[in-house]
Design a protein around this motif. Sequence first.
Motif, mmCIF file in Angstrom:
data_model
loop_
_atom_site.group_PDB
_atom_site.id
_atom_site.type_symbol
_atom_site.label_atom_id
_atom_site.label_comp_id
_atom_site.label_asym_id
_atom_site.label_seq_id
_atom_site.Cartn_x
_atom_site.Cartn_y
_atom_site.Cartn_z
ATOM 1 N N ARG A 225 0.853 -1.215 0.000
ATOM 2 C CA ARG A 225 0.000 0.000 0.000
ATOM 3 C C ARG A 225 0.876 1.247 0.000
ATOM 4 N NH1 ARG A 225 -3.062 -3.635 2.970
ATOM 5 N NH2 ARG A 225 -2.254 -3.000 4.981
ATOM 6 N N TYR A 227 3.887 1.539 -1.371
ATOM 7 C CA TYR A 227 4.428 1.742 -2.727
ATOM 8 C C TYR A 227 3.411 2.415 -3.632
ATOM 9 C CZ TYR A 227 8.072 -1.584 -1.413
ATOM 10 O OH TYR A 227 9.100 -2.212 -0.790
ATOM 11 N N ARG A 228 2.141 2.115 -3.396
ATOM 12 C CA ARG A 228 1.100 2.651 -4.289
ATOM 13 C C ARG A 228 0.803 4.131 -4.013
ATOM 14 N NH1 ARG A 228 -1.388 -1.153 -7.551
ATOM 15 N NH2 ARG A 228 -1.850 -3.202 -6.688
ATOM 16 N N HIS A 231 1.265 6.836 -6.551
ATOM 17 C CA HIS A 231 1.616 6.174 -7.822
ATOM 18 C C HIS A 231 0.434 5.321 -8.275
ATOM 19 C CE1 HIS A 231 5.826 7.333 -7.406
ATOM 20 N NE2 HIS A 231 5.682 7.050 -6.116
ATOM 21 N N ASP A 232 -0.606 5.988 -8.748
ATOM 22 C CA ASP A 232 -1.823 5.273 -9.157
ATOM 23 C C ASP A 232 -1.567 4.307 -10.305
ATOM 24 O OD1 ASP A 232 -3.147 6.639 -7.280
ATOM 25 O OD2 ASP A 232 -4.044 8.138 -8.647
ATOM 26 N N LEU A 234 1.031 2.389 -10.656
ATOM 27 C CA LEU A 234 1.943 1.286 -10.303
ATOM 28 C C LEU A 234 1.221 -0.059 -10.424
ATOM 29 C CD1 LEU A 234 4.802 0.556 -9.145
ATOM 30 C CD2 LEU A 234 3.693 0.488 -6.894
ATOM 31 N N VAL A 236 1.404 -4.054 -9.547
ATOM 32 C CA VAL A 236 2.070 -4.901 -8.555
ATOM 33 C C VAL A 236 1.960 -6.369 -8.971
ATOM 34 C CG1 VAL A 236 2.079 -5.614 -6.125
ATOM 35 C CG2 VAL A 236 1.508 -3.237 -6.737
ATOM 36 N N GLU A 249 -3.184 -7.559 -2.368
ATOM 37 C CA GLU A 249 -2.880 -6.223 -2.921
ATOM 38 C C GLU A 249 -2.362 -6.285 -4.351
ATOM 39 O OE1 GLU A 249 -3.381 -3.392 -1.343
ATOM 40 O OE2 GLU A 249 -4.010 -4.319 0.542
ATOM 41 N N ASP A 251 -1.843 -7.022 -8.468
ATOM 42 C CA ASP A 251 -2.624 -7.014 -9.711
ATOM 43 C C ASP A 251 -2.457 -8.338 -10.454
ATOM 44 O OD1 ASP A 251 -3.468 -4.174 -9.716
ATOM 45 O OD2 ASP A 251 -1.303 -3.848 -9.701
#
Length: 350
Positions: A225, A227-228, A231-232, A234, A236, A249, A251
């Motif tokens: 969370r 890292y995000r 940075h919409d 990003l 993962v 979390e 993708d």
Amino acid sequence: MSFQTSPSHATSSLPIYTPEVAHATAPVFERLKGVIPDVEWPVHAPYVHAIRRLKEERDAVVLAHNYMTPQIFHGVADLSGDSLALARMATEVDASTIVLCGVHFMAETAKILNPDKRVLIPDLRAGCSLAESITAADVRLLKERYPGVPVVTYVNTSAEVKAETDICCTSSNAVEVVESLGTDRVIFLPDEYLGQYVASQTDVELILWKGHCEVHERFTGEEIRRYREGHDDLVVLAHPECPQDVLAEADYVGSTSGMIGYVGASGAPKIVLITECSMSDNVAVEHPDVEFVRPCNLCPHMQRITLPKILESLQEMKHEVVVDADVAKRARRAVERMLEVGPGKNTGGA
Ligand code: 13P
Ligand code: SF4
């Protein structure tokens, strides 16, 4: 860059950086420029050059896991991939010697599938916390406790554990392997988190063991969370050896080769690979336009494999992987049965 010349009284067989080495390895360095600094190349290049020459002389092929450092992965490997790909490749190579640049269970799997080939691993101490988490005696006890329930074992295990197993699996085909058995319940060993991920993808009930990967268990959902934040865009990608809150979390969840395939197919501009961090460098070489966020969790076992040790391995034809013939025969059944199941859906692609 500066060059060293060989002193006439030199007794050391350490390879050195000469104009010939610089010239011969220039195309490799050209590819690696983005991930290996100029000042470092003269250290790696003499080994890359010497290994490339020696593997031909020795009729050897170098198979490298995706976690090898870029100078190994792009510099000396003939073939590379995830655990499933390495197992398959091991059955297809013609060379009389396989140098397995990865951890011990990978070299053992190559040997199990190729009893007549010489399989070398550059450092015998390259283990795996998952393989350490369970013994053949543990599996026998579980089989007594759950009579008739088939046993699926992750390839990250010893040959002795595989020998007690009905079928092996890797992170790229675990769901397909579990479902291939056609039963309501299976014993799934030893990775608890991979097992929880498989359970989320199938109706088959899984009896799990509490083995964990010491690298992937360090990631947390909270970290992803963070890292995000801001940075919409990003994307993962996570390995299924990660805990459930991490996978929730992500993708995309898949094997190391699955993640590499996804990077290429997705066209995402900003990616974080939630796995061992050498892999980001290897993928960055192929995808210079992608921005990689690089949390650095290194696997201490994979990192034991270095260029000097690969060279020594070829010079002295060590360390040869030996598996007891009866254990190998029983383990081979489980590995070959897995190979018959097919590639699996977590092998790559968006
Ligand atoms: P892969 O089979 O996905 O390459 O995983 C092997 C491994 O050890 C991951 O930690
Ligand atoms: Fe084993 Fe984890 Fe290292 Fe993979 S990353 S070899 S599972 S300890």
